[in-house]
Write an enzyme that holds these catalytic residues in place. Sequence first.
Site, PDB file in Angstrom:
ATOM      1  N   ASP A 338      27.477  46.449  36.712  1.00  0.00           N
ATOM      2  CA  ASP A 338      28.641  45.720  37.180  1.00  0.00           C
ATOM      3  C   ASP A 338      28.214  44.904  38.393  1.00  0.00           C
ATOM      4  OD1 ASP A 338      31.466  45.092  37.468  1.00  0.00           O
ATOM      5  OD2 ASP A 338      31.395  46.388  39.226  1.00  0.00           O
ATOM      6  N   THR A 340      29.851  43.244  40.971  1.00  0.00           N
ATOM      7  CA  THR A 340      30.434  43.530  42.279  1.00  0.00           C
ATOM      8  C   THR A 340      30.120  44.962  42.697  1.00  0.00           C
ATOM      9  OG1 THR A 340      32.222  42.001  41.807  1.00  0.00           O
ATOM     10  CG2 THR A 340      32.556  43.542  43.621  1.00  0.00           C
TER      11      THR A 340
END
Length: 822
Positions: A338, A340
């Site tokens: 992911d 972020t």
Amino acid sequence: MTHGADIDTDGPEPGGRTPVIDAGAELDPVHPRNPPPSRRGQGAATGLTSAEVAERVSRGEVNDVPVRSSRSAVDIVRANVFTRFNAIIGVLWVIMLFVAPIQDSLFGFVIVANTGIGIIQELRAKKTLDSLAVIGEAKPRVRRDGTAAPVSTSEIVLGDLVELGPGDKVVVDGEIAEADGLEIDESLLTGEADPVLKQPGDQVMSGSFVVAGGGAFTATKVGREAYAAQLAEEASRFTLVHSELRSGISTILKYVTWMMIPTATGLIISQLIVKDNDLKDSIARTVGGIVPMIPEGLVLLTSVAFAIGVIRLGRKQCLVQELPAIEGLARVDVVCLDKTGTLTEGGMDVTELRALNGADEGRLRQVLGALGASDPRPNASLQAVVDAYPDGTAWRCTAALPFSSARKYSGASFDEGGGAASTWLLGAPDVLLPADDPALTEVDALNREGLRVLLLARAAAELDAESPAAGAEPTALVVLEQRLRPDASDTLRYFAEQDVAAKVISGDNAVAVGAVAAKLGLPGASDTVDARKLPAERDEMGEAIDANAVFGRVSPQQKRDMVGALQSRGHTVAMTGDGVNDVLALKDADIGVSMGSGSEATRAVAQIVLLNNSFATLPSVVAEGRRVIGNITRVATLFLTKTVYSVLLAVLVVCSQVEYPFLPRHLTLLSTLTIGVPAFFLALAPNKERAKPHFVRRVMRYAIPAGVIAAAATFCTYLLARSHYSGTGALGAETSAATLCLFLVSLWVLAIIARPYTWWRLALVGAMGGGFLLVLVVPWLQEFFALKLVGTVMPWTAVAIAATAAAVLEVAWRWVGRRFPA
């Protein structure tokens, strides 16, 4: 209330471990012992008073479920001591203490020492796990005496008012007292992925978590009465089950047990009845034939290797919540990242505000300030807006639409005073704008630079409309710059070198995600895919994911589907994440990895939590998994080769009606020098090879031919020695020649297992050979181990047979590798 448009939602509070459970349709939060309203405190606003908390503690109405991160010390001792094979060896040990010299009972002392080592290592691992679990413990905010403060989960009492925010886990059962756009994900309880909008009076269950909005609930069930309490305790234990390695070893031990029963029975009859020998000597040789059939050290060594793995990872601030995760990491060939919080740091900075359609920049700043001031717990994107425009206005927020990962925007309505009112949306430009809007060209240009862009739009519809974004008027682009993790580039390079495919899966714009990945040097970052265009069919989706590396605009459900698509193509998938939108994918992945600063929900379902929030820890975690599993697979061949040749030797002795050639002391010496000591060092050695499936087949395909060759060479030497020697002391001379042959063949098996050679591996093999030579030349060791080579013909014959067996071993090893590839 919650606004903002951070595509990958970050939860503000760290969390703890909770189980994955299936509540089905039988959930009933109402319980006869729920307190009446008079016992729930002075109201939703203030919570309980200190006196009421003390009263409930005295009544035992406290959330006292001990959520353990590891087995208790008693469980560890019991698991290491009271085993099937320890019981067999214990009985044989007691017999030998009565009928033979102490050197024939050495195998018992070795088992005691090994078991002690296993207990000590697991207790060290327990200490590491327990200390890390305290660091990562959930600290829900509880309102008492009108003030909210974080408390330990175990300190919550019946009737406490517990506050909730995005990413927070519901730690006890309760009833909603306050709700402001509060959306609860109950997928861990019911399997239903869609979040549920909660209103005051609704029930919430422990194990669910907040995906949007905020509020508070009154605890109605605590301790063991809470729905998930007993399951949480069970699921968080330090465990060695549910792994291919453990189940494979159990399968092997089951078959070994069945082989032992008839073989040992035949050996006993042969040595005690058929051969009219001295009773004590016959018993000693019978025990000498039974003991080496048991691969007792394999189970112990596996436990020790796992325990040491936990300790090593603990020193790197990595909490292993489920022990088989170490094994799973060794098998990972795809890691889904992911963006972020993984490739980028949590914080962002507003670098530019671009007005659209002639909007007044001063008013835009006022709107952004109002949005920021209206949210007491902003996410990363909105926090950047708050930092850039800290002056909130006097506008009154009249309605709010919380941010959700599926919607990818949030909104708020304001009373501006003087009868003026307005509704604003803040979120992803390509979601809020039609595909042909000219502003998207400007957005794409910024995304290609690796910048995150949010659109501020004035809504034409009310927030409770079916489509609040319909007809929205774009007014500004808010340009955010994300902070890249300084260690991300090196970590991606490590995965590429280790043949682990890295896939960046993000809710952000695909072009922007690709730009960030390109800056970090991810192979294939230039070819980005908008996940909204991915095929829905699993096989086609899997092909698309295999062929590309960067995916943007991925919804939470799509993340889950993408993990499933990869798994359906035979991949072992690790998923990293820190936001509540990652929970479904983390739960379904083979290995879920959460950042320590991530939401409580992600930490709840992840098998591994990086408490230092460092993406750079992942290579160490993967390497530790490979080291443990690769080395256990390697040394298991040593243990099982001994089991195979021991069973075959016993069978040959029974069929030939001759004395068993070895006393227990001989096989204790051989096992120590060719298996025990070298296996310990080899199990702790570096090993970067990715683990492969079919553990039992991989081990037995080498152990069976090696054991057969060793047994044949040893028995041939023994028969030749029986025809060569005669008179008093002949049996001792025959035993010594057979022991020499078996040692040399076993040493060659060790030499093969130790490849590829390094200086310390060669030194290890040489040291074991030197240890045996020492026994042969030192008089008191000769006497202690009853080993004395007589003459020169038979000893050199034994060496020649062993050399021939070693050559056959080399051929067989290569043939097996080609004929039965792993």
